[in-house]
Design a protein around this motif. Structure first.
Motif, PDB file in Angstrom:
ATOM      1  N   VAL A   1       0.868  -1.192   0.046  1.00  0.00           N
ATOM      2  CA  VAL A   1       0.134   0.151   0.105  1.00  0.00           C
ATOM      3  C   VAL A   1       0.621   1.139   0.234  1.00  0.00           C
ATOM      4  N   ILE A   2       1.877   1.323   0.696  1.00  0.00           N
ATOM      5  CA  ILE A   2       2.557   2.616   1.107  1.00  0.00           C
ATOM      6  C   ILE A   2       4.081   2.658   0.110  1.00  0.00           C
ATOM      7  N   GLY A   3       4.370   1.288  -0.374  1.00  0.00           N
ATOM      8  CA  GLY A   3       5.576   1.215  -1.315  1.00  0.00           C
ATOM      9  C   GLY A   3       6.928   1.628  -0.846  1.00  0.00           C
ATOM     10  N   GLU A   4       6.915   1.607   0.639  1.00  0.00           N
ATOM     11  CA  GLU A   4       8.292   1.736   1.208  1.00  0.00           C
ATOM     12  C   GLU A   4       8.609   0.359   2.205  1.00  0.00           C
ATOM     13  N   THR A   5       9.848   0.324   2.490  1.00  0.00           N
ATOM     14  CA  THR A   5      10.383  -0.874   3.145  1.00  0.00           C
ATOM     15  C   THR A   5       9.571  -0.809   4.473  1.00  0.00           C
TER      16      THR A   5
END
Length: 258
Positions: free
Chosen positions: A98-102
């Motif tokens: 959903v957020i796209g980050e680690t």
């Protein structure tokens, strides 16, 4: 076995685990009087339970007659950490989707915070922290949000004990300054590392509810991609993931009756 005996057996287990949790909350070393005050249990009951825990190696008695958590817990803790990482994996994966980050899961480990699970971003340029790495509390989102769950005197003790080296020019190195920030972090329910651990990297973290500084979930990425507007969108998603993990772990914050 009679029903009453079974109920008493379950109650004894509840009380024994309560004492172990109170020892951990007190920093791992505590007097019987403190256990009695914090648990509401009779001193005679505490003595009986602690004797059993000492006999099993889960608690040790010091020459001062205070009690500390015992070495038998180390094996259980190591296995529990591995299982915790397994349980956290799907929640972290959804955050990355959903957020796209680690996404990371971290836990308090003495005067440091240790990363116990991670799902990396799918971007070619992404943040990566080795699972098992221990980092300072004062300059990380996970560290600050865990400090904010602790009593101020405990937080100060950990900061002084662990030190507050400057990792970047934005790192807060004064314990008084950081301690002033902790009530706001506790009230808002999240902490941000804004280039304090690594230049150009932003991290937002929330606590896993149901324990005293039990754990924290975070997402981290380049500041240019994880802007402040993205942080505000990430916080409710992180809190939802943390609550789901806490429910899965059965952390309802309940205490057995005295």
């Amino acid at each position: 076995m009679a029903a009453g005996g079974s109920a008493e057996g379950v109650q004894s287990l509840d009380r024994a685990f309560l004492l172990l949790e109170l020892m951990a909350d007190a920093g791992g070393e505590v007097a019987i009087s403190r256990l009695a005050a914090d648990s509401g249990l009779a001193v005679s009951t505490i003595h009986r339970l602690v004797r059993t825990l000492v006999g099993r190696g889960y608690v040790r008695q010091l020459p001062s007659r205070r009690y500390v958590l015992g070495p038998r817990l180390i094996h259980l803790g190591e296995f529990a950490s591995r299982m915790l990482a397994t349980w956290a994996q799907p929640h972290l994966t959804r955050l990355v989707d959903v957020i796209g980050e680690t996404a990371n899961l971290a836990m308090l480990d003495g005067d440091r915070v240790v990363y116990v699970a991670q799902v990396p971003s799918r971007h070619s340029m992404r943040m990566f922290t080795e699972v098992g790495r221990r980092v300072h509390l004062h300059c990380t989102g996970v560290g600050k949000v865990l400090l904010a769950q602790l009593p101020p005197e405990t937080a100060r003790e950990l900061l002084v004990q662990g030190g507050m080296p400057a990792r970047t020019e934005l790192t807060v190195t004064d314990p008084d300054e950081l301690l002033r920030q902790l009530p706001t972090i506790a009230d808002q329910g999240y902490a941000v590392d804004d280039g304090e651990q690594e230049t150009g990297v932003r991290c937002v973290a929330v606590p896993v509810p149901g324990g005293s500084a039990a754990g924290a979930i975070s997402v981290s990425g380049p500041a240019g991609r994880l802007g402040l507007d993205a942080v505000s969108r990430a916080v409710p998603l992180l809190q939802s993931a943390a609550a789901a993990l806490a429910t899965e772990l059965g952390r309802d914050g309940g205490r057995p009756a005295g």
